[in-house]
Design a protein around this motif. Structure first.
Motif, PDB file in Angstrom:
ATOM      1  N   ALA A 170      51.846  72.144  35.850  1.00  0.00           N
ATOM      2  CA  ALA A 170      50.690  71.442  36.413  1.00  0.00           C
ATOM      3  C   ALA A 170      50.648  70.009  35.910  1.00  0.00           C
ATOM      4  O   ALA A 170      50.393  69.069  36.671  1.00  0.00           O
ATOM      5  CB  ALA A 170      49.409  72.180  36.031  1.00  0.00           C
TER       6      ALA A 170
ATOM      7  N   ARG B 180      53.355  67.943  37.581  1.00  0.00           N
ATOM      8  CA  ARG B 180      53.012  67.680  38.971  1.00  0.00           C
ATOM      9  C   ARG B 180      51.966  66.581  39.057  1.00  0.00           C
ATOM     10  O   ARG B 180      52.058  65.676  39.884  1.00  0.00           O
ATOM     11  CB  ARG B 180      52.481  68.971  39.607  1.00  0.00           C
TER      12      ARG B 180
ATOM     13  N   SER C  20      46.115  65.838  41.810  1.00  0.00           N
ATOM     14  CA  SER C  20      47.247  66.425  42.534  1.00  0.00           C
ATOM     15  C   SER C  20      46.920  67.732  43.238  1.00  0.00           C
ATOM     16  O   SER C  20      47.823  68.387  43.749  1.00  0.00           O
ATOM     17  CB  SER C  20      48.420  66.638  41.578  1.00  0.00           C
TER      18      SER C  20
ATOM     19  N   ALA D  74      45.829  69.818  46.469  1.00  0.00           N
ATOM     20  CA  ALA D  74      46.086  69.442  47.860  1.00  0.00           C
ATOM     21  C   ALA D  74      44.831  69.559  48.715  1.00  0.00           C
ATOM     22  O   ALA D  74      43.951  70.367  48.447  1.00  0.00           O
ATOM     23  CB  ALA D  74      47.185  70.333  48.437  1.00  0.00           C
TER      24      ALA D  74
ATOM     25  N   ILE E  42      44.048  70.604  52.397  1.00  0.00           N
ATOM     26  CA  ILE E  42      44.709  71.255  53.525  1.00  0.00           C
ATOM     27  C   ILE E  42      43.740  71.282  54.690  1.00  0.00           C
ATOM     28  O   ILE E  42      42.635  71.815  54.561  1.00  0.00           O
ATOM     29  CB  ILE E  42      45.106  72.710  53.172  1.00  0.00           C
ATOM     30  N   ASP E  43      44.149  70.680  55.806  1.00  0.00           N
ATOM     31  CA  ASP E  43      43.301  70.647  57.003  1.00  0.00           C
ATOM     32  C   ASP E  43      41.916  70.108  56.666  1.00  0.00           C
ATOM     33  O   ASP E  43      40.902  70.640  57.111  1.00  0.00           O
ATOM     34  CB  ASP E  43      43.176  72.046  57.623  1.00  0.00           C
TER      35      ASP E  43
ATOM     36  N   GLN F 293      40.314  70.299  53.933  1.00  0.00           N
ATOM     37  CA  GLN F 293      39.527  71.049  52.956  1.00  0.00           C
ATOM     38  C   GLN F 293      40.296  71.215  51.660  1.00  0.00           C
ATOM     39  O   GLN F 293      41.503  71.411  51.663  1.00  0.00           O
ATOM     40  CB  GLN F 293      39.186  72.428  53.507  1.00  0.00           C
TER      41      GLN F 293
ATOM     42  N   ASN G 106      47.883  68.149  53.065  1.00  0.00           N
ATOM     43  CA  ASN G 106      48.612  69.291  53.615  1.00  0.00           C
ATOM     44  C   ASN G 106      49.772  69.653  52.694  1.00  0.00           C
ATOM     45  O   ASN G 106      49.694  69.487  51.498  1.00  0.00           O
ATOM     46  CB  ASN G 106      49.031  69.009  55.053  1.00  0.00           C
ATOM     47  N   PHE G 107      50.843  70.177  53.216  1.00  0.00           N
ATOM     48  CA  PHE G 107      51.873  70.693  52.316  1.00  0.00           C
ATOM     49  C   PHE G 107      52.963  69.678  52.035  1.00  0.00           C
ATOM     50  O   PHE G 107      53.817  69.901  51.196  1.00  0.00           O
ATOM     51  CB  PHE G 107      52.457  71.989  52.874  1.00  0.00           C
ATOM     52  N   ALA G 108      52.916  68.552  52.691  1.00  0.00           N
ATOM     53  CA  ALA G 108      53.801  67.455  52.308  1.00  0.00           C
ATOM     54  C   ALA G 108      53.159  66.764  51.118  1.00  0.00           C
ATOM     55  O   ALA G 108      52.075  67.103  50.710  1.00  0.00           O
ATOM     56  CB  ALA G 108      53.961  66.493  53.481  1.00  0.00           C
ATOM     57  N   SER G 109      53.806  65.786  50.567  1.00  0.00           N
ATOM     58  CA  SER G 109      53.260  65.161  49.379  1.00  0.00           C
ATOM     59  C   SER G 109      52.577  63.846  49.700  1.00  0.00           C
ATOM     60  O   SER G 109      52.254  63.085  48.804  1.00  0.00           O
ATOM     61  CB  SER G 109      54.398  64.935  48.379  1.00  0.00           C
ATOM     62  N   ARG G 110      52.336  63.580  50.974  1.00  0.00           N
ATOM     63  CA  ARG G 110      51.845  62.264  51.374  1.00  0.00           C
ATOM     64  C   ARG G 110      50.445  62.046  50.818  1.00  0.00           C
ATOM     65  O   ARG G 110      49.538  62.834  51.060  1.00  0.00           O
ATOM     66  CB  ARG G 110      51.797  62.205  52.909  1.00  0.00           C
TER      67      ARG G 110
END
Lengths: 398, 502, 299
Positions: free
Chosen positions: A89, A92, A198, A200, A202-203, A205, A250-254
């Motif tokens: 963690a 990351r 860090s 995420a 997602i959508d 949320q 989302n699941f990319a790191s952008r």
């Protein structure tokens, strides 16, 4: 050369604090005694936020003010804390922050332009992590103040991005150094606190608890920045009530940004911190020789007897709730002290049981046939009715 | 938490052993559930690290990933997971039956049974939802292909995770939720999230009290967390070095070294999963020891319907679930969930006197003895003469319902009872006079047994589980502009399948 | 032989538990000592298995006591070849120059920086090398590079044709964190003013774009790199998310023009002060002492 990255929350700065003016006052002396002859642990935004969420706990207030290593004390009192950070963690978190700030804060600048409407010419960067190789807190704080003053004067050289500035906030009557991820200044407008996390989104949320924690920590930085600028003669309006939270999308790191309004948290924090002001009065109630020192010998082994340490801790009252399990290293110690209280059963248990503080009392009232006197009369009625119902359904007495 | 459950916790704390808060089981338990215990890598959005899965307690299947941040390994893991899960799910489509039409539903075909997946806790449900989200839009062709079964698994996982939001649905169940629903421990709900501690309170090993067992359970070395989060000291001291060894072997291309490194890693991950695996099956056993409540089968039928429908949707090549609901769909969903929540609460109270007791304590229901009855009373005041028996119920419960309001008895769900009067002669107990209608047959004479007789114990509640028509919503293509306008149909795009550049 | 492996496994399990307990109790010294023991026990286990596998005719390493064969995702394709989408590590630390000879690390870094023409962070250097030369550069080896170069310079100043050095912050003439430069560049290019990080980013974008135009078949690494620049420069991408080298270069040039004058002024001023106040080694590697500040307000 290595990218110097570090998680502010776990950083230990090796230089001890001495208040400006040089003289060690009575409060400082008492806190030093309580901590013992070791370096103090530093407050950070996370500990301040946790402290303000349980302001009624004197034990925590005193230990944090003295800079005691609660993890070590808990362990040697026989109740090691379940806290620790996974290096995955940590790495990351560091990697994401590095990505956001890479190449002249390229990603961050994109987000600042998008969310703060930052004009293109405003793109300058100042690295406040070191002050010319000298990493003492005082030096870094002085440099931060100087650059913030220049920005506040709003000339051409105001500056835009201030990386790892060092701020100062009065907590419990003593100054605490704090290090936000970054401050952004828009010429002619305001400073914005920028927090890079860090977890995420997602959508659209994210984990509610994590966002809430980020928001409170950011509010601590807003308060600190307003205090620093206030000492320079600037009004609080120079710091925005909105904080920019940067997270992976989302699941990319952008990296993506979200502007969060922290006014509500600011109100709560100010109130709680005001209650903390009275660390002096807390200390006055304690015996002068009180100490949580572990008395390590030259070989590093702890020499303070466990029972004695536990007795010392018991002198300062705590206020245990199950929420402590998520936020304080003393939680197991305080929990065993609180065994037998209704508060330990859950956050609503005290209220559910008619305000009765002890489990034994609640059960006694529930089993009683006569009315209870005074304040417990209503609780007794409620508890007896509940006990009767359980007995009716289960066939055995409560 | 309520007064009754808090009192149960207090009692449990005193006794050192969990106390029941239900007399029946309120969820369906499959004969052959699929137990799924996932572990994830700390700090990532959804990076599976390992999983233990199977429908036979003696045969757990271990899946592991050597480098969870590696995209290809992540999808290979998901493909393996799919190979374990999808046959289990699709096995239930072998047998189907015809279901007769009922109120609001037409005659249809439905599978005879549905799958049930059990995970340790709510965090594992969140992981399942995340894993579904991160895989259901992937493509099996194009620039970033994933193995064939991965998108299909994603859609199933999303289906299961979405159903956890429906009150009373049991397709995907968290063990800690299921156990906490039926037992109160002497610790707080936060501590109940630790499956080992929760099970320890309910069923401690010989020689230990429940609280002693729970104390042992908090030691992550004796009882590794059931996940998906791993213990940080495990991460730092055991996992990280083993993963580095795998990385080194991968870089150097040394095959035997890689095999040894994988073996060591698998052993370590297995050691973190086996205790949770055993706890899961212990939880299954504890739940099975309770008899099912009366409405459990009907709720499971609804789950079977949903499973049947989704399986058909997939077979017909329907699109994956959208990322966000349209405004109309969201509003419909919320309304439906509210109705289902009320219905689920009512059903549990009707099935279980201990749950009804909570409603009684809150004044939403009362129970007592019939002291007088007029089973033949007829009301001739209207156009027609109608049968309107009256009964008087004596109760010690608080009666908050007002005169004129309608209450229902679980014993006679089709019957309506209107409160005529509530009186408390000289204090408790109260005397409630009820006028009954419906559920007594036609004509002016009540069918035998349809009217409560003096001496009978009865219970009346202000809530009921009746059918309620859903509120009217516009069609999706008529969505008002204030709510985003008509929904655009989902078209798969490359954006869904794109990977991070870094 | 099997018994000794079992015994090793038990010892490893026990040591792991003790290390973790020491960490939980906050006893760092004990944890460190136990960790050492644990590492050597793990090594012994590995060697014992290796020996065992060597003695066996069959391929399989015997499963440990009680262990069922794990069904697991493949660790890595044979031969260490990387799956699509993951940068091939290659043989660590060496690239291949024309003619097939392996280049030392410093040469590779020099190649990448020469393409960029501006100071850059190790990550960007590595990405550029991967995109236009052969293979990525191991980040771990770059961390000590600047220090090694400084030591080499101080031992024998200007002995080598170039050194990989620091870029200096304009206000304090201290080495800028996390950035590498080339010693043969003029001082103006090796100082970092407030706008320089952004300007250098834009210059790097232009250089990368133009390098792509010169190459007949740009690889996926180069295109990814271009995309990274494009997505963080206004006008670098179309609204549909497409980009091309000319577009990126144009957009980068447009923004660079906005900052150019101010940046140039700051750099010129800083370079003058550096030449006046610092000796050779300090001009290359910065000074750890506080340099004379740019203005009274800068310190």
């Amino acid at each position: 050369m290595a990218l110097r990255v570090g998680e502010a929350a776990t950083r230990r700065v090796s230089i001890g604090f001495r208040p400006e003016g040089g003289a060690v006052n009575v409060t400082e002396a008492r806190l030093d005694r309580i901590r013992g002859p070791i370096q103090p642990r530093n407050h950070n935004a996370r500990t301040i936020a946790a402290l303000s969420s349980n302001p009624g706990c004197a034990r925590r207030a005193v230990m944090d003010a003295a800079g005691v290593d609660k993890q070590q004390v808990a362990a040697h009192a026989g109740f090691p804390a379940p806290f620790g950070q996974s290096r995955f963690a940590l790495s990351r978190g560091n990697a994401f922050e590095a990505q956001v700030k890479a190449d002249g804060c390229a990603e961050l600048l994109r987000l600042l332009r998008e969310h703060l409407d930052l004009p293109i010419p405003e793109a300058s960067y100042a690295d406040l992590e070191e002050a010319g190789g000298n990493t003492s807190r005082e030096a870094r704080y002085a440099r931060t103040r100087a650059l913030l003053a220049r920005a506040a004067a709003s000339g051409d050289d105001a500056g835009t991005m201030f990386d790892h500035p060092l701020l100062r906030l009065g907590v419990g009557g003593r100054p605490v150094y704090l290090e936000p991820d970054l401050l952004a200044f828009k010429l002619g407008h305001q400073f914005h606190v920028v927090e890079i996390k860090s977890f995420a989104v997602i959508d659209g949320q994210a984990d509610g608890d994590k966002v809430a924690a980020a928001v409170i920590q950011s509010a601590v930085y807003v308060l600190a920045l307003r205090q620093v600028l206030g000492e320079l003669g600037c009004g609080p309006d120079l710091v925005a009530d909105e904080v920019l939270l940067v997270c992976p999308e989302n699941f990319a790191s952008r990296p993506a940004g979200a502007a969060l309004d922290v006014r509500r948290q600011l109100t709560v924090l100010r109130r709680q911190l005001a209650r903390l002001e009275r660390i002096d009065s807390l200390l006055e109630a304690l015996p002068p020789g009180l100490t949580f020192d572990l008395a390590r010998g030259p070989d590093g082994a702890v020499q303070r007897p466990r029972a004695e340490l536990a007795d010392a801790l018991a002198v300062v009252p705590a206020r245990y709730t199950p929420d402590c399990l998520a936020s304080c290293e003393m939680c197991f110690f305080c929990r065993q002290e609180a065994a037998g209280t209704t508060a330990a059963l859950g956050v609503t248990a005290l209220e559910d049981l008619g305000g009765v503080e002890h489990i034994a009392t609640a059960l006694h009232l529930a089993r009683g046939s006569a009315d209870a006197p005074g304040v417990q009369a209503e609780a007794a009625v409620l508890l007896r009715a509940a006990a009767r119902l359980r007995q009716e359904c289960l066939g055995e007495a409560v | 938490m309520t007064t009754l459950t808090s009192l149960a916790r207090a009692r449990a704390a005193e006794r050192g052993h969990a106390e029941p808060v239900c007399t029946v089981r309120h969820l369906h338990l499959s004969d052959r559930p699929l137990v799924f215990v996932p572990l994830t890598l700390a700090g990532e959005a959804c990076a599976p690290l390992a999983a233990m899965i199977g429908d036979d307690p003696r045969a757990p299947r271990l899946l592991t990933v050597a480098q969870p941040r590696n995209r290809d390994q992540r999808f290979a893991f998901t493909a393996e997971l799919a190979a374990a899960v999808i046959p289990y799910l699709e096995g239930f489509s072998a047998a189907s039956e015809t279901v007769l039409a009922g109120p609001g539903r037409e005659e249809r075909t439905r599978y005879c049974d549905a799958p049930q997946v059990l995970v340790p806790g709510p965090a594992a449900i969140t992981f399942t939802r995340m894993l579904g989200r991160s895989t259901r839009f992937r493509r099996t062709d194009g620039p970033y292909p994933v193995p064939a079964l991965v998108p299909l698994l994603g859609r199933w996982l999303t289906f299961l995770a979405e159903h956890t939001e429906i009150p009373g649905s049991c397709l995907l169940v968290a063990a800690t939720d299921a156990l906490s629903l039926h037992w109160a421990t002497g610790q707080s709900p936060a501590e109940d999230l630790n499956l080992a501690a929760l099970t320890g309170w309910i069923s401690p090993p010989a020689g230990l009290t429940g609280s002693q067992a729970a104390a042992v359970a908090e030691d992550p070395l004796t009882w590794p967390p059931a996940g998906p989060a791993t213990d940080p000291t495990f991460d730092n001291e055991v996992l990280a070095p083993l993963m580095e060894a795998c990385d080194r072997a991968a870089v150097s291309g040394d095959e035997p070294a890689m095999r040894r490194a994988r073996l060591a890693l698998d052993q370590a991950l297995r050691s973190q999963l086996i205790p949770a695996w055993e706890l899961m099956w212990q939880a299954v056993g504890l739940l099975r020891s309770l008899p099912p409540g009366g409405h459990v089968a009907a709720r499971w039928d609804a789950d079977k319907d949903a499973f049947t429908f989704h399986a058909g949707h997939l077979r017909d090549g329907g699109p994956p679930q959208p990322r966000r609901d349209s405004a109309v769909a969201a509003a419909r969903r919320l309304a439906r969930l509210e109705r289902l929540q009320a219905s689920y609460g009512a059903q549990r109270a009707f099935d279980d006197p201990l749950v009804m007791a909570e409603r009684r304590l809150a004044g939403e229901a009362f129970a007592g003895r019939v002291t007088a009855a007029e089973p033949g009373r007829v009301d001739r005041s209207g156009r027609r003469a109608v049968l309107r028996p009256r009964v008087t119920v004596e109760t010690s419960d608080p009666v908050l319902a007002e005169e004129g309001s309608v209450v229902t008895s679980p014993a006679r769900p089709a019957q309506e009872a209107r409160i005529v009067s509530v009186s408390m002669p000289g204090g408790r107990p109260a005397q409630v006079v009820l006028e009954l209608s419906k559920g007594m047959g036609r004509g002016l004479t009540a069918v035998a047994g349809s009217v409560p007789a003096p001496g009978e114990q009865v219970c009346y509640a202000t809530f009921h589980d009746g059918y309620q028509p859903p509120p009217a919503f516009p069609e999706p293509d008529q969505t008002p502009w204030t709510h985003g306008g008509p929904l655009q149909p989902y078209v798969p795009s490359d954006e869904d399948a794109q990977e991070a550049w870094s | 032989m099997v018994t000794s492996i079992e015994a090793l496994e038990e010892r490893i399990e026990s040591l792991r538990g003790r290390v973790r307990r020491a960490r939980l109790a906050g006893d760092r010294e004990l944890a460190a000592a136990l960790r050492q023991e644990l590492r050597s026990a793990e090594r012994e286990w590995d060697e014992a298995l290796e020996e065992l596998a060597g003695n066996q005719p069959a391929q399989n390493v015997p499963p440990a006591r009680g262990e069922q064969p794990a069904s697991s995702a493949p660790g890595s394709p044979p031969g260490g070849a990387s799956p699509a989408g993951v940068a091939a590590p290659g043989r660590e630390g060496t690239g291949v120059a024309a003619g097939g000879l392996a280049l030392p690390l410093r040469e590779q870094v020099h190649q990448a920086l020469t393409l960029l023409t501006v100071p850059a962070a190790p990550r960007l250097v590595s990405l550029v090398h991967e995109a236009f030369f052969a293979g990525a550069i191991s980040g771990a080896r770059l961390t000590s590079l600047r220090r090694d170069e400084e030591r080499s310079f101080r031992a024998a100043p200007f002995a080598r044709p170039y050194y990989l050095c620091a870029a200096l912050t304009a206000d304090l003439l201290a080495p800028a964190r996390g950035v590498l430069a080339v010693s043969t560049w003029p001082m103006e290019r090796r100082v970092i003013g407030p706008l320089s990080p952004r300007v250098d980013f834009l210059t790097a974008a232009i250089q990368v774009a133009e390098s792509i135009l010169r190459v007949s078949q740009p690889g996926p690494g180069a295109l990814r790199l271009l995309w990274r620049f494009a997505s963080n420069i206004p006008g670098g991408m179309t609204s549909g998310g497409k980009t091309n080298p000319r577009r990126v270069a144009g957009a980068a040039e447009a923004e660079r023009g906005i900052h150019a004058d101010a940046d140039q002024a700051a750099r010129t001023d800083a370079a003058q002060r550096a030449r006046a106040q610092l000796n050779d080694a300090q001009q290359l590697f910065g000074t750890r002492l506080r340099g004379a500040p740019r203005s009274a307000a800068g310190g």
